[in-house]
Design a protein around this motif. Structure first.
Motif, PDB file in Angstrom:
ATOM      1  N   VAL A  64       0.884  -1.134  -0.110  1.00  0.00           N
ATOM      2  CA  VAL A  64       0.113  -0.055   0.044  1.00  0.00           C
ATOM      3  C   VAL A  64       0.778   1.198   0.019  1.00  0.00           C
ATOM      4  O   VAL A  64       0.361   2.347  -0.040  1.00  0.00           O
ATOM      5  N   LYS A  65       2.126   1.120   0.040  1.00  0.00           N
ATOM      6  CA  LYS A  65       3.004   2.257   0.089  1.00  0.00           C
ATOM      7  C   LYS A  65       2.815   3.144  -1.229  1.00  0.00           C
ATOM      8  O   LYS A  65       2.720   2.605  -2.412  1.00  0.00           O
ATOM      9  N   GLY A  66       2.768   4.352  -0.942  1.00  0.00           N
ATOM     10  CA  GLY A  66       2.548   5.324  -2.062  1.00  0.00           C
ATOM     11  C   GLY A  66       0.861   5.373  -2.374  1.00  0.00           C
ATOM     12  O   GLY A  66       0.861   6.278  -3.264  1.00  0.00           O
ATOM     13  N   ARG A  67       0.114   4.774  -2.025  1.00  0.00           N
ATOM     14  CA  ARG A  67      -1.240   4.776  -2.194  1.00  0.00           C
ATOM     15  C   ARG A  67      -2.215   5.147  -1.090  1.00  0.00           C
ATOM     16  O   ARG A  67      -3.218   5.765  -1.179  1.00  0.00           O
ATOM     17  N   PHE A  68      -1.637   4.715   0.157  1.00  0.00           N
ATOM     18  CA  PHE A  68      -2.553   4.810   1.443  1.00  0.00           C
ATOM     19  C   PHE A  68      -1.588   5.974   2.443  1.00  0.00           C
ATOM     20  O   PHE A  68      -0.582   5.617   2.304  1.00  0.00           O
ATOM     21  N   THR A  69      -2.560   6.538   2.922  1.00  0.00           N
ATOM     22  CA  THR A  69      -1.756   7.505   3.818  1.00  0.00           C
ATOM     23  C   THR A  69      -2.663   7.467   5.181  1.00  0.00           C
ATOM     24  O   THR A  69      -3.951   7.634   5.276  1.00  0.00           O
ATOM     25  N   ILE A  70      -1.871   7.413   6.156  1.00  0.00           N
ATOM     26  CA  ILE A  70      -2.384   7.346   7.661  1.00  0.00           C
ATOM     27  C   ILE A  70      -2.185   8.727   8.382  1.00  0.00           C
ATOM     28  O   ILE A  70      -1.101   9.139   8.062  1.00  0.00           O
ATOM     29  N   SER A  71      -3.193   9.153   8.879  1.00  0.00           N
ATOM     30  CA  SER A  71      -3.112  10.657   9.775  1.00  0.00           C
ATOM     31  C   SER A  71      -3.863  10.513  10.982  1.00  0.00           C
ATOM     32  O   SER A  71      -4.739   9.512  10.965  1.00  0.00           O
TER      33      SER A  71
END
Length: 130
Positions: A64-71
């Motif tokens: 998921v790197k580059g597609r998902f972002t957790i914040s």
């Protein structure tokens, strides 16, 4: 006791986006580290992404790197805070039930094993059509 409510799942076409939310509340002033896991029927639960209590450290599984972002959004009322998982460029293989989970630690290391998490949300279904 900490309660987690995860939401935001749905049906989307490949290449589309969804944003999952994990709302934490409970009788504690501590801020938990939070992770997102996903599970497909018949398969083991998989770690997707995690964020430390301060928000300074994040970790993603390779797929998921580059597609998902957790914040995370830490409100002034520290007993209530929300963690988000922004999912872009979704693929059919992302289809699963997504659960958020929480643990308490003052360290910046993001836990990746489900056995290290103490509290779990009920799950939200994400379906990506091809």
């Amino acid at each position: 006791q900490v309660q987690l409510v995860d939401s935001g799942g749905g049906l989307v076409q490949a290449g589309g986006s969804l944003r999952l939310s994990c709302a934490a509340s409970g009788g504690t002033s501590r801020i938990p580290g939070v992770g997102w896991f996903r599970q497909v029927l018949g398969k083991a639960r998989e770690f997707v992404a995690g964020i430390s209590w301060s928000g300074d450290t994040t970790y993603y599984t390779d797929s998921v790197k580059g597609r998902f972002t957790i914040s995370r959004d830490i409100t002034k009322n520290i007993t209530r805070n929300t963690v988000y998982l922004q999912m872009d460029n979704l693929k059919p293989e992302d289809t699963a039930i997504y659960h958020c989970a929480a643990y308490f630690s003052r360290g910046q290391y993001v836990r990746r094993s489900e056995h290290e998490y103490e509290y779990w949300g009920q799950g939200t279904q994400v379906t990506v059509s091809s």
